[in-house]
Design an enzyme around this catalytic site. Structure first.
Site, PDB file in Angstrom:
ATOM      1  N   GLY A  51       0.882  -1.171   0.000  1.00 38.11           N
ATOM      2  CA  GLY A  51       0.000   0.000   0.000  1.00 38.11           C
ATOM      3  C   GLY A  51       0.911   1.211   0.000  1.00 38.11           C
ATOM      4  CD  GLU A  52       2.580   5.759  -0.332  1.00 36.14           C
ATOM      5  OE1 GLU A  52       3.057   6.285   0.692  1.00 36.14           O
ATOM      6  OE2 GLU A  52       3.267   5.542  -1.341  1.00 36.14           O
ATOM      7  CB  SER A  53       5.204   2.705   4.194  1.00 33.07           C
ATOM      8  OG  SER A  53       5.963   3.599   3.422  1.00 33.07           O
ATOM      9  CB  CYS A  83       5.230  -3.746  -1.285  1.00 30.71           C
ATOM     10  SG  CYS A  83       5.745  -2.452  -2.412  1.00 30.71           S
ATOM     11  NE  ARG A 112       8.042   5.382   1.536  1.00 28.47           N
ATOM     12  CZ  ARG A 112       7.242   6.435   1.515  1.00 28.47           C
ATOM     13  NH1 ARG A 112       7.582   7.539   2.126  1.00 28.47           N
ATOM     14  NH2 ARG A 112       6.090   6.369   0.878  1.00 28.47           N
ATOM     15  CB  ILE A 141       3.396  -1.927  -7.357  1.00 26.07           C
ATOM     16  CG1 ILE A 141       2.829  -3.085  -8.181  1.00 26.07           C
ATOM     17  CG2 ILE A 141       2.611  -0.639  -7.625  1.00 26.07           C
ATOM     18  CD1 ILE A 141       1.438  -3.538  -7.752  1.00 26.07           C
ATOM     19  NE  ARG A 142       3.538   4.900  -7.628  1.00 21.99           N
ATOM     20  CZ  ARG A 142       3.818   6.163  -7.974  1.00 21.99           C
ATOM     21  NH1 ARG A 142       4.709   6.842  -7.311  1.00 21.99           N
ATOM     22  NH2 ARG A 142       3.199   6.728  -8.972  1.00 21.99           N
ATOM     23  CG  HIS A 183       2.461  -6.203  -4.329  1.00 19.21           C
ATOM     24  ND1 HIS A 183       1.512  -5.729  -3.462  1.00 19.21           N
ATOM     25  CD2 HIS A 183       3.273  -5.173  -4.617  1.00 19.21           C
ATOM     26  CE1 HIS A 183       1.735  -4.446  -3.235  1.00 19.21           C
ATOM     27  NE2 HIS A 183       2.788  -4.085  -3.923  1.00 19.21           N
ATOM     28  CD  GLU A 185      -0.096  -8.946  -2.391  1.00 14.72           C
ATOM     29  OE1 GLU A 185       1.013  -9.479  -2.168  1.00 14.72           O
ATOM     30  OE2 GLU A 185      -0.231  -7.719  -2.586  1.00 14.72           O
TER      31      GLU A 185
HETATM   32  N1  GLN Z   1       5.936   2.964  -2.437  1.00 16.95           N
HETATM   33  C1  GLN Z   1       5.159   2.489  -1.335  1.00 16.95           C
HETATM   34  C2  GLN Z   1       5.690   3.009  -0.017  1.00 16.95           C
HETATM   35  O1  GLN Z   1       6.696   3.607   0.030  1.00 16.95           O
HETATM   36  C3  GLN Z   1       5.103   0.976  -1.321  1.00 16.95           C
HETATM   37  C4  GLN Z   1       4.421   0.466  -2.561  1.00 16.95           C
HETATM   38  C5  GLN Z   1       3.680  -0.813  -2.396  1.00 16.95           C
HETATM   39  O2  GLN Z   1       3.410  -1.277  -1.282  1.00 16.95           O
HETATM   40  N2  GLN Z   1       3.277  -1.365  -3.500  1.00 16.95           N
HETATM   41  O3  GLN Z   1       5.079   2.795   0.975  1.00 16.95           O
END
Ligand code: GLN
Length: 206
Positions: A51-53, A83, A112, A141-142, A183, A185
């Site tokens: 997700g987004e930390s 992630c 990150r 993903i990122r 990921h 999952e």
């Molecule tokens: N870029 C996100 C972060 O820094 C992590 C991306 C992800 O969980 N797919 O939290």
């Protein structure tokens, strides 16, 4: 096979929650969505999804899970972070980032969004001896990568990154903590979840 009744929490504040829950079920344990301290108290192990930390750090505070999570991790609860979950479980970030909490469950320093904006997302077949001879498809993903890992950490997979002399660590474990920068999952391969369940079950028998 893990016994049913082993309760694997999936932190369900944000991000790729449902697919993790499906993978836990397929791997033979009972998924429990964790949104409140009471739910966290009832699980045997926890998955922290991507997700987004920074957003997850805020939501952990708002839902009053931040301190109970630190306590459970400090007491040895098995955890699997993918992630953003890797970032939360790491000991710190490089460069430092005042907006993300790092719970220090695994002795790694992470970066990150490490692969850069040009390659926000990509997929790669990884060689992962721990999972067997079949390569593991990984969806990034990122994604972060692991900048440094302490001596107690076992590297499970690496990726050759553009311009970097050394391959970058993208999956690792230490004790009953598993982290992947990608990921698992989002594929149909449940071997990462099965590995985590066997790590979690053997540590909870001790
Ligand atoms: N870029 C996100 C972060 O820094 C992590 C991306 C992800 O969980 N797919 O939290």
């Amino acid at each position: 096979m893990p016994r049913m009744g082993f309760r694997v929490g999936v932190l369900a504040l944000q991000g790729a929650v449902a697919r993790h829950a499906d993978a836990v079920r397929l791997a033979g344990a009972e998924p429990v969505l964790v949104r409140r301290p009471q739910e966290l108290a009832e699980v045997d192990a926890l998955i922290l999804p991507g997700g987004e930390s920074t957003a997850m750090t805020k939501l952990l505070g708002v839902s009053e899970l931040a301190e109970p999570l630190a306590e459970r991790l400090g007491a040895g609860m098995p955890a699997f972070g993918s992630c953003a979950g890797l970032i939360l479980l790491a000991a710190g970030l490089e460069p430092p980032d005042g907006r993300t909490r790092n719970y220090g469950a695994i002795d790694i320093i992470a970066r990150r969004n490490a692969f850069g904006r040009q390659v926000d997302s990509f997929e790669e077949e990884l060689d992962v001896p721990e999972l067997g001879p079949e390569p593991a498809r990984a969806v990034f993903i990122r994604a972060p990568w692991v900048v440094r890992a302490g001596p107690g950490v076992r590297t499970l997979a690496t990726v050759a990154a553009d311009g970097a002399a050394e391959p970058r660590i993208v999956a690792a474990k230490q004790g009953n903590i598993l982290v992947t920068a990608f990921h698992p999952e989002l594929t149909t391969d449940i071997r990462w979840h099965s590995l985590f369940l066997s790590m979690a079950r053997s540590s909870s028998r001790c």
